[in-house]
Design a protein around this motif. Structure first.
Motif, PDB file in Angstrom:
ATOM      1  N   ARG A   1       0.766  -1.164   0.152  1.00 46.86           N
ATOM      2  CA  ARG A   1       0.026  -0.190  -0.007  1.00 46.86           C
ATOM      3  C   ARG A   1       1.056   0.998   0.180  1.00 46.86           C
ATOM      4  N   VAL A   2       0.901   2.079  -1.082  1.00 48.77           N
ATOM      5  CA  VAL A   2       1.897   3.092  -1.246  1.00 48.77           C
ATOM      6  C   VAL A   2       1.247   4.585  -1.163  1.00 48.77           C
ATOM      7  N   LEU A   3       1.723   5.566  -0.890  1.00 45.54           N
ATOM      8  CA  LEU A   3       1.392   6.783  -1.069  1.00 45.54           C
ATOM      9  C   LEU A   3       2.502   7.492  -1.687  1.00 45.54           C
ATOM     10  N   LEU A   4       2.187   8.184  -2.746  1.00 49.29           N
ATOM     11  CA  LEU A   4       3.162   9.116  -3.824  1.00 49.29           C
ATOM     12  C   LEU A   4       2.942  10.633  -3.107  1.00 49.29           C
ATOM     13  N   LEU A   5       4.149  11.271  -2.902  1.00 49.96           N
ATOM     14  CA  LEU A   5       3.911  12.579  -2.465  1.00 49.96           C
ATOM     15  C   LEU A   5       5.016  13.585  -3.469  1.00 49.96           C
ATOM     16  N   GLY A   6       4.426  14.938  -3.613  1.00 52.82           N
ATOM     17  CA  GLY A   6       5.052  15.874  -4.485  1.00 52.82           C
ATOM     18  C   GLY A   6       4.605  17.220  -4.175  1.00 52.82           C
ATOM     19  N   CYS A   7       5.443  18.125  -4.954  1.00 55.69           N
ATOM     20  CA  CYS A   7       4.998  19.844  -5.197  1.00 55.69           C
ATOM     21  C   CYS A   7       4.806  19.748  -6.401  1.00 55.69           C
ATOM     22  N   GLY A   8       3.966  20.631  -6.937  1.00 54.23           N
ATOM     23  CA  GLY A   8       3.940  21.234  -8.293  1.00 54.23           C
ATOM     24  C   GLY A   8       3.938  20.199  -9.106  1.00 54.23           C
ATOM     25  N   THR A   9       5.038  20.187 -10.182  1.00 51.51           N
ATOM     26  CA  THR A   9       4.971  19.103 -11.115  1.00 51.51           C
ATOM     27  C   THR A   9       4.984  17.665 -10.651  1.00 51.51           C
ATOM     28  N   SER A  10       5.882  17.630  -9.471  1.00 51.99           N
ATOM     29  CA  SER A  10       5.751  16.148  -8.948  1.00 51.99           C
ATOM     30  C   SER A  10       4.572  15.724  -8.442  1.00 51.99           C
TER      31      SER A  10
ATOM     32  N   GLY B   1      -2.248   9.718   8.734  1.00 50.51           N
ATOM     33  CA  GLY B   1      -3.599   9.051   8.895  1.00 50.51           C
ATOM     34  C   GLY B   1      -3.740   7.818   8.567  1.00 50.51           C
ATOM     35  N   ARG B   2      -3.824   7.420   7.300  1.00 44.51           N
ATOM     36  CA  ARG B   2      -4.025   6.112   6.725  1.00 44.51           C
ATOM     37  C   ARG B   2      -2.581   5.568   6.798  1.00 44.51           C
ATOM     38  N   THR B   3      -2.509   4.170   6.651  1.00 44.74           N
ATOM     39  CA  THR B   3      -1.627   3.242   6.986  1.00 44.74           C
ATOM     40  C   THR B   3      -0.966   2.907   5.632  1.00 44.74           C
ATOM     41  N   TYR B   4       0.171   3.061   5.542  1.00 45.73           N
ATOM     42  CA  TYR B   4       0.938   2.626   4.211  1.00 45.73           C
ATOM     43  C   TYR B   4       2.022   1.835   4.502  1.00 45.73           C
ATOM     44  N   ASP B   5       2.647   0.872   3.500  1.00 44.06           N
ATOM     45  CA  ASP B   5       3.583   0.136   3.561  1.00 44.06           C
ATOM     46  C   ASP B   5       5.007   1.024   3.215  1.00 44.06           C
ATOM     47  N   ARG B   6       4.566   2.010   2.396  1.00 41.13           N
ATOM     48  CA  ARG B   6       5.648   2.746   1.594  1.00 41.13           C
ATOM     49  C   ARG B   6       5.291   4.165   1.306  1.00 41.13           C
ATOM     50  N   VAL B   7       6.025   5.135   1.349  1.00 39.94           N
ATOM     51  CA  VAL B   7       5.672   6.416   0.955  1.00 39.94           C
ATOM     52  C   VAL B   7       6.891   7.155   0.265  1.00 39.94           C
ATOM     53  N   VAL B   8       6.472   7.259  -0.949  1.00 44.55           N
ATOM     54  CA  VAL B   8       7.321   7.543  -2.188  1.00 44.55           C
ATOM     55  C   VAL B   8       7.374   9.192  -2.240  1.00 44.55           C
ATOM     56  N   ALA B   9       8.503  10.042  -2.117  1.00 44.36           N
ATOM     57  CA  ALA B   9       8.401  11.253  -2.479  1.00 44.36           C
ATOM     58  C   ALA B   9       9.067  11.607  -3.536  1.00 44.36           C
ATOM     59  N   ILE B  10       8.635  12.341  -4.706  1.00 43.68           N
ATOM     60  CA  ILE B  10       8.990  12.783  -5.983  1.00 43.68           C
ATOM     61  C   ILE B  10       9.768  14.081  -5.863  1.00 43.68           C
ATOM     62  N   SER B  11      10.926  14.379  -6.173  1.00 48.63           N
ATOM     63  CA  SER B  11      11.473  15.781  -5.917  1.00 48.63           C
ATOM     64  C   SER B  11      12.489  16.066  -7.063  1.00 48.63           C
TER      65      SER B  11
ATOM     66  N   VAL C   1       8.296   2.291   4.859  1.00 44.62           N
ATOM     67  CA  VAL C   1       9.631   2.496   4.038  1.00 44.62           C
ATOM     68  C   VAL C   1       9.589   4.106   3.484  1.00 44.62           C
ATOM     69  N   ARG C   2      10.720   4.613   3.744  1.00 48.86           N
ATOM     70  CA  ARG C   2      10.528   6.017   3.202  1.00 48.86           C
ATOM     71  C   ARG C   2      11.454   6.020   1.819  1.00 48.86           C
TER      72      ARG C   2
ATOM     73  N   GLU D   1      19.099  11.758   1.133  1.00 51.89           N
ATOM     74  CA  GLU D   1      19.596  11.340   2.306  1.00 51.89           C
ATOM     75  C   GLU D   1      18.459  10.870   3.476  1.00 51.89           C
ATOM     76  N   ALA D   2      17.301  11.354   3.208  1.00 55.04           N
ATOM     77  CA  ALA D   2      16.177  11.278   4.120  1.00 55.04           C
ATOM     78  C   ALA D   2      15.448   9.990   3.961  1.00 55.04           C
ATOM     79  N   ALA D   3      15.583   9.327   2.948  1.00 53.09           N
ATOM     80  CA  ALA D   3      14.932   8.114   2.482  1.00 53.09           C
ATOM     81  C   ALA D   3      15.651   6.734   2.771  1.00 53.09           C
ATOM     82  N   ASP D   4      14.973   5.843   2.788  1.00 54.15           N
ATOM     83  CA  ASP D   4      15.412   4.393   3.133  1.00 54.15           C
ATOM     84  C   ASP D   4      16.086   3.938   1.628  1.00 54.15           C
ATOM     85  N   GLU D   5      15.256   4.220   0.714  1.00 52.23           N
ATOM     86  CA  GLU D   5      15.447   3.836  -0.682  1.00 52.23           C
ATOM     87  C   GLU D   5      15.609   5.013  -1.727  1.00 52.23           C
ATOM     88  N   THR D   6      16.385   5.260  -2.583  1.00 53.86           N
ATOM     89  CA  THR D   6      16.359   6.395  -3.378  1.00 53.86           C
ATOM     90  C   THR D   6      16.628   5.785  -4.882  1.00 53.86           C
ATOM     91  N   LEU D   7      16.006   6.531  -5.928  1.00 51.26           N
ATOM     92  CA  LEU D   7      15.907   6.117  -7.185  1.00 51.26           C
ATOM     93  C   LEU D   7      16.526   7.516  -7.830  1.00 51.26           C
TER      94      LEU D   7
END
Length: 676
Positions: free
Chosen positions: A75-84, A114-124, A144-145, A158-164
């Motif tokens: 269960r995944v949450l994707l985060l970003g600002c603007g274009t992301s 609030g909701r429970t996720y297995d992974r939160v993915v930030a796009i920046s 997982v961040r 550097e704040a993430a556990d996994e980075t692409l």
């Protein structure tokens, strides 16, 4: 491959990295004055056209790297600002449609746990966005961040556990194009789609002209369904960013529920995704023009990017320098969302942690003090012949002028928070000057607007080998030391203080020793570019040098200053500069076609060459040289050879466009040149 970083660096960057095609004599001098013609293709256009090749690299990387976006069943949450944020919305729809698991998307600035996720993915893309860092700080322990960024080693990475790291898709431009589409290409491949035919079709589409002239319209609407609604939102944002035009986006079938009321003959409505003849007919009855590009939605977004750039050009705007925008939004010291973090079992990043991560990569602030005015640059047969003779010049440009203003613009373009302290009149030229500074990313909150006083004006008569400048001072001489001290005292933290055009501002010059002494006591690093003394007296500097950390003259100014201070005229440049350095500042010299050099009191010289380029206009190149050196200091470049090289490269690249700010380098352009 380690869990900390799944890097997609597959050999050399095959993206189109070419520069504008320029006809003219080869040169690279920060003090040269030649200006032939330059082509109009922007960096943003080059990046748009590079997308098929960059997508191919993203597709190749997908088998290894796509799991960062979420493994099947998570269960995944994707985060970003603007274009992301728009990309996150589209990826979320695509992932659920592919059956990979429940997926949400949210604006990083608005999300609270609030909701429970297995992974939160930030796009920046930049990896430095403050709101994304704040959101990652709120992720509960055990989740997982993950991060998708364009630059390795940044705070988000550097704040993430996994980075692409999609560094091959990173961009020089402020306006995002190929980074977001590459994220989508990688995601779609990871979700099981074959993008080979899409890439081939994109090459064909990019080779053809746009089927519509955007300059015919004043209102732009983009409609999408399913995952293409995120693309429609991104398309509307490109129009606003690049062309400063009225644009909107809606879910396609919602358009008839109110927004269609403002459609009319000046409206261009673009349908993303599949065609909908019934909806198109309803919209056309308003008088609007409806278009649908019969290609994959990813290519539809590329067409919208091209539309935005063409519209910007038609409106006389530079898509590479969008108004009020910078490559990244970094807000150090803003109030955190501690209320949202209280008791949520977060992974321990406090607001202090966020600020420390941002500050680690955030440059020092720069305050530039001095002249801001309008320059009228004329080229061709410009040597005046009196006797009521009329002459025809080859070309002319009305551009931002003033050594301080040009230097401030150059520092801001190099990714440094920059403020200007100056005075302009409450007139048309003053408005032009302020708008131009804002467009370059300079904070003009400390620029005073004087009623009843004219803004300064310089007329530059430019020939291939020399130039003459006629200046109406206007408000330029009226800036005071008291005003500068007032601004510095109000700052929360020191940085770099740069003063320009010493001899044009007698009131400031008289007070400058005290201003600089107070600033240094507060922790500011101080620098001065005197520029030329119109009276050729060169007085007063003996009291100033002891309060400076840096003096940035060109060779002629160096010799004039040294002579006024009693140094023998038969000494060579390095010896003269060394003697000035023993009075206080390190001396950093602009050396024409030879680049530049610096020397301290020990007499050790550090030299760096310029860049061989085809010159368009050398106006303000010395100020861009200053900007390069100051930006290197602000970014924490640790060694003097590299700082001088930043200066010479910034000065050289600035001559590729008209006026002092027409083609100042971005940090990415400068770093690419440094890597050659």
């Amino acid at each position: 491959m380690t869990p900390a970083q799944l890097s997609s660096t597959m050999g050399g960057d095959g993206a189109d990295q070419s520069v504008p095609s320029i006809q003219g004599p080869a040169a690279g001098s920060p003090d040269d004055d030649r200006k032939p013609h330059v082509s109009t293709r922007t960096t943003t256009e080059h990046e748009i056209r590079s997308q098929p090749e960059v997508w191919a690299r993203a597709v190749a990387a997908a088998p290894e790297d796509a799991p960062v976006l979420g493994r099947p069943g998570e269960r995944v949450l994707l985060l970003g600002c603007g274009t992301s944020a728009f990309v996150a919305e589209s990826v979320a729809v695509l992932r659920e449609r592919a059956g990979h698991g429940e997926t949400d998307a949210a604006y990083a600035s608005e999300w609270t746990p609030g909701r429970t996720y297995d992974r939160v993915v930030a796009i920046s893309r930049s990896g430095t966005t403050s709101e994304v860092l704040e959101a990652l700080a709120q992720v509960p322990a055990g989740t997982v961040r993950a991060a998708v960024v364009g630059v390795a080693g940044t705070p988000v990475a550097e704040a993430a556990d996994e980075t692409l790291v999609l560094d091959f898709a990173d961009e020089e431009s402020v306006v995002q194009t190929r980074f977001p589409t590459s994220v989508l290409a990688l995601a779609r491949t990871g979700f099981g789609e074959n993008l080979g035919p899409v890439i081939e079709r994109a090459v064909e589409v990019l080779a053809a002209p746009l089927p519509v002239d955007p300059s015919r319209f004043e209102h732009f609407v983009f409609l999408g369904r399913s995952w293409s609604y995120g693309l429609a939102q991104e398309a509307a944002l490109k129009i606003r960013e690049a062309a400063q035009a009225w644009s909107e986006s809606y879910p396609a079938l919602d358009y008839r529920h109110g927004p269609v009321a403002v459609a009319g003959e000046a409206s261009l409505v673009t349908l993303f995704g599949d065609a909908d003849p019934v909806l198109a007919a309803d919209i056309e009855r308003t008088g609007a023009t409806v278009q649908h590009w019969d290609v994959d939605p990813l290519i539809q977004l590329v067409q919208a990017q091209r539309l935005a750039v063409e519209l910007a050009a038609a409106r006389g705007l530079d898509a590479d320098a969008p108004r009020h925008l910078t490559r990244s939004v970094v807000l150090v010291g803003r109030p955190g969302r501690a209320d949202a973090r209280q008791g949520n079992g977060s992974q321990g990043m406090t607001q202090a942690d966020i600020d420390a991560a941002a500050a680690k990569h955030a440059p020092l602030p720069v305050v530039v003090v001095g002249d801001a005015n309008v320059d009228l640059v004329l080229r061709g047969d410009v040597v005046p012949r009196f006797g009521q003779a009329e002459q025809l010049a080859d070309s002319g440009d009305l551009v931002l002028g003033g050594s301080a203003a040009i230097a401030a613009a150059g520092v801001a373009r190099l990714g440094v928070p920059t403020s200007l302290v100056a005075r302009v009149g409450a007139d048309t030229f003053g408005t032009f000057t302020l708008d131009a500074l804002r467009g370059c990313g300079v904070d003009v909150g400390s620029v005073e607007v004087a009623d009843g006083e004219p803004t300064g004006l310089s007329v530059n008569l430019s020939t291939p080998t020399d130039r003459a400048i006629l200046t109406v001072p206007g408000t330029i001489p009226t800036l005071t030391g008291e005003r500068v001290t007032e601004v510095l005292d109000a700052r929360s933290a020191p940085g770099l203080l740069h003063v320009a055009s010493y001899f044009l501002q007698p009131g400031l010059a008289r007070a400058l020793p005290d201003v600089l002494a107070r600033a240094r006591a507060q922790g500011w690093t101080t620098s001065l570019d005197t520029n030329w003394d119109p009276a050729q007296v060169w007085a007063g500097l003996d009291e100033v040098l002891g309060h400076l950390d840096l003096l940035l003259p060109n060779r002629n100014e160096l010799r004039a200053i040294a002579g006024a201070l009693g140094e023998p005229a038969d000494l060579d440049d390095v010896t003269l500069a060394t003697r000035l350095a023993r009075r206080g500042p390190r001396v950093v010299v602009k050396d024409g076609a030879d680049g530049g050099w610096s020397v301290g009191a020990d007499g050790d010289v550090v030299r760096a060459p310029g860049v061989a380029v085809d010159v368009v206009d050398t106006t303000g190149a010395g100020d861009s040289f200053d900007a390069g050196y100051l930006a290197a200091l602000a970014h924490g470049v640790p060694d003097e050879p590299s700082r001088v090289r930043w200066a010479t490269v910034a000065g050289s690249l600035s001559v590729l466009g008209p006026g002092g700010t027409g083609r100042q380098a971005t940090v990415d352009e400068l770093e690419r040149e440094l890597a050659r």
